[in-house]
Design a protein around this motif. Structure first.
Motif, PDB file in Angstrom:
ATOM      1  N   ALA A 118      39.184  91.629 -39.897  1.00 31.02           N
ATOM      2  CA  ALA A 118      40.167  92.706 -39.779  1.00 31.02           C
ATOM      3  C   ALA A 118      39.657  93.892 -38.969  1.00 31.02           C
ATOM      4  N   PHE A 119      38.350  94.179 -39.076  1.00 31.47           N
ATOM      5  CA  PHE A 119      37.821  95.404 -38.468  1.00 31.47           C
ATOM      6  C   PHE A 119      36.485  95.119 -37.760  1.00 31.47           C
ATOM      7  N   LEU A 120      36.485  94.136 -36.890  1.00 33.54           N
ATOM      8  CA  LEU A 120      35.244  93.767 -36.207  1.00 33.54           C
ATOM      9  C   LEU A 120      34.699  94.881 -35.302  1.00 33.54           C
ATOM     10  N   PRO A 121      35.508  95.555 -34.457  1.00 33.56           N
ATOM     11  CA  PRO A 121      34.943  96.633 -33.630  1.00 33.56           C
ATOM     12  C   PRO A 121      34.285  97.726 -34.473  1.00 33.56           C
ATOM     13  N   GLU A 122      34.934  98.091 -35.588  1.00 34.22           N
ATOM     14  CA  GLU A 122      34.363  99.128 -36.452  1.00 34.22           C
ATOM     15  C   GLU A 122      33.017  98.684 -37.026  1.00 34.22           C
ATOM     16  N   MET A 123      32.936  97.428 -37.464  1.00 35.67           N
ATOM     17  CA  MET A 123      31.713  96.969 -38.112  1.00 35.67           C
ATOM     18  C   MET A 123      30.585  96.746 -37.108  1.00 35.67           C
ATOM     19  N   ILE A 124      30.914  96.337 -35.899  1.00 37.38           N
ATOM     20  CA  ILE A 124      29.869  96.229 -34.871  1.00 37.38           C
ATOM     21  C   ILE A 124      29.323  97.617 -34.548  1.00 37.38           C
ATOM     22  N   TYR A 125      30.209  98.589 -34.441  1.00 34.01           N
ATOM     23  CA  TYR A 125      29.736  99.947 -34.145  1.00 34.01           C
ATOM     24  C   TYR A 125      28.887 100.485 -35.303  1.00 34.01           C
ATOM     25  N   LEU A 126      29.324 100.245 -36.526  1.00 32.40           N
ATOM     26  CA  LEU A 126      28.536 100.669 -37.684  1.00 32.40           C
ATOM     27  C   LEU A 126      27.150 100.032 -37.664  1.00 32.40           C
ATOM     28  N   GLY A 127      27.113  98.733 -37.404  1.00 30.29           N
ATOM     29  CA  GLY A 127      25.828  98.039 -37.344  1.00 30.29           C
ATOM     30  C   GLY A 127      24.939  98.551 -36.227  1.00 30.29           C
ATOM     31  N   LEU A 128      25.549  98.905 -35.099  1.00 32.84           N
ATOM     32  CA  LEU A 128      24.792  99.424 -33.963  1.00 32.84           C
ATOM     33  C   LEU A 128      24.136 100.761 -34.304  1.00 32.84           C
ATOM     34  N   ILE A 129      24.887 101.659 -34.917  1.00 34.90           N
ATOM     35  CA  ILE A 129      24.331 102.963 -35.292  1.00 34.90           C
ATOM     36  C   ILE A 129      23.279 102.800 -36.383  1.00 34.90           C
ATOM     37  N   PHE A 130      23.526 101.927 -37.349  1.00 29.75           N
ATOM     38  CA  PHE A 130      22.533 101.677 -38.399  1.00 29.75           C
ATOM     39  C   PHE A 130      21.252 101.112 -37.793  1.00 29.75           C
ATOM     40  N   ALA A 148      27.683  85.974 -31.528  1.00 27.81           N
ATOM     41  CA  ALA A 148      27.327  84.699 -30.898  1.00 27.81           C
ATOM     42  C   ALA A 148      28.568  83.953 -30.430  1.00 27.81           C
ATOM     43  N   LYS A 149      29.680  84.099 -31.164  1.00 25.13           N
ATOM     44  CA  LYS A 149      30.922  83.448 -30.760  1.00 25.13           C
ATOM     45  C   LYS A 149      31.589  84.192 -29.600  1.00 25.13           C
ATOM     46  N   ILE A 150      31.419  85.513 -29.565  1.00 25.69           N
ATOM     47  CA  ILE A 150      31.998  86.303 -28.479  1.00 25.69           C
ATOM     48  C   ILE A 150      31.281  86.020 -27.165  1.00 25.69           C
ATOM     49  N   LYS A 170      31.254  95.554 -22.371  1.00 27.16           N
ATOM     50  CA  LYS A 170      31.789  94.200 -22.318  1.00 27.16           C
ATOM     51  C   LYS A 170      32.258  93.750 -23.700  1.00 27.16           C
ATOM     52  N   THR A 171      31.504  94.144 -24.708  1.00 37.85           N
ATOM     53  CA  THR A 171      31.879  93.788 -26.081  1.00 37.85           C
ATOM     54  C   THR A 171      33.201  94.427 -26.453  1.00 37.85           C
ATOM     55  N   TRP A 172      33.330  95.731 -26.167  1.00 40.85           N
ATOM     56  CA  TRP A 172      34.582  96.424 -26.506  1.00 40.85           C
ATOM     57  C   TRP A 172      35.755  95.870 -25.691  1.00 40.85           C
ATOM     58  N   ASP A 173      35.487  95.492 -24.435  1.00 43.56           N
ATOM     59  CA  ASP A 173      36.561  94.934 -23.611  1.00 43.56           C
ATOM     60  C   ASP A 173      37.091  93.628 -24.202  1.00 43.56           C
ATOM     61  N   LYS A 174      36.204  92.874 -24.846  1.00 43.05           N
ATOM     62  CA  LYS A 174      36.596  91.585 -25.417  1.00 43.05           C
ATOM     63  C   LYS A 174      37.310  91.733 -26.761  1.00 43.05           C
ATOM     64  N   ILE A 175      36.874  92.669 -27.589  1.00 46.37           N
ATOM     65  CA  ILE A 175      37.413  92.733 -28.957  1.00 46.37           C
ATOM     66  C   ILE A 175      38.191  94.013 -29.243  1.00 46.37           C
ATOM     67  N   GLY A 176      38.148  94.974 -28.317  1.00 47.24           N
ATOM     68  CA  GLY A 176      38.800  96.258 -28.545  1.00 47.24           C
ATOM     69  C   GLY A 176      37.801  97.330 -28.931  1.00 47.24           C
TER      70      GLY A 176
END
Length: 224
Positions: A118-130, A148-150, A170-176
């Motif tokens: 449901a919230f993949l862009p948010e969780m990737i960003y959270l993980g990146l900052i963490f 890995a799937k992206i 590139k990641t944001w372009d693919k998933i938002g």
């Protein structure tokens, strides 16, 4: 003169808070039996907290045991309003004669889908900052599997995202893109926790939603 529109709401909240205080004075734990006896719907329980909803009200009551770092989270949220933090209606109040506090807050909804679906862009960003701040991230392996799937032809992990701005784009372009409000929420929350020497705890059940907005219901557990 006519009463202000907020007056009836305020009166109802005061009556509800007096009812909660009466529950605490007249009954011992466990809270589950106390709330259900009076017709309150239990929305969640944890190691130190209970959340209950009166079906006729538009807010919930959270009760938690002291000592708890949750007070610090409430203080932080009230000073930094953001759509990704809960909305509290009052200051925390101690239930007389007990070691519990309670607060009224906006009712949130459970996630409609798996958190990362449901919230993949948010969780990737959270993980990146963490990752940048060397903070433990409970969903790290799951997010890595999503990455890995992206990017099936490349090994993309948080360290490569942190070091490569083009790869991030590139990641944001693919998933938002994650919302700017989410970026702000994560950044100020991490800054606060680091300044206060607090530990994070963010399992999936600490996330809920307000309509289609991801909300962090709690994340701070202990001081280091």
């Amino acid at each position: 003169d006519a009463l202000p529109i907020c007056f009836p709401v305020t009166i109802r909240m005061v009556i509800q808070e007096l009812e909660i205080t009466k529950l605490a004075r007249d009954h011992a734990e466990p809270w589950y039996e106390v709330f259900t006896h009076y017709g309150w719907e239990i929305l969640g329980t944890g190691r130190e907290a209970y959340v209950a909803l009166n079906p006729h009200k538009n807010y919930v009551i959270k009760i938690w045991r002291q000592p708890s770092a949750y007070n610090k989270y409430v203080d932080f949220v009230k000073k930094h309003p953001n759509p990704h933090f809960p909305r509290f209606f009052r200051e925390p109040r101690r239930i007389p004669g007990t070691n519990f506090y309670y607060i009224a807050l906006e009712k949130l909804d459970p996630l409609k889908d798996n958190l990362l679906n449901a919230f993949l862009p948010e969780m990737i960003y959270l993980g990146l900052i963490f990752y940048k701040h060397r903070i433990y991230f409970q969903q790290r392996s799951e997010v890595s599997q999503k990455l890995a799937k992206i990017f099936p032809d490349n090994i993309v992990r948080f360290h490569s995202l942190a070091e490569d701005q083009n790869l991030q784009e590139k990641t944001w372009d693919k998933i938002g893109h994650p919302p700017d409000t989410w970026k702000k929420a994560v950044e100020i929350l991490v800054q606060f926790a680091l300044e206060q020497h607090l530990d994070f705890d963010l399992p999936d059940f600490n996330f809920m939603r307000w309509h289609d907005t991801l909300v962090i219901t709690n994340c701070i557990v202990t001081g280091k």
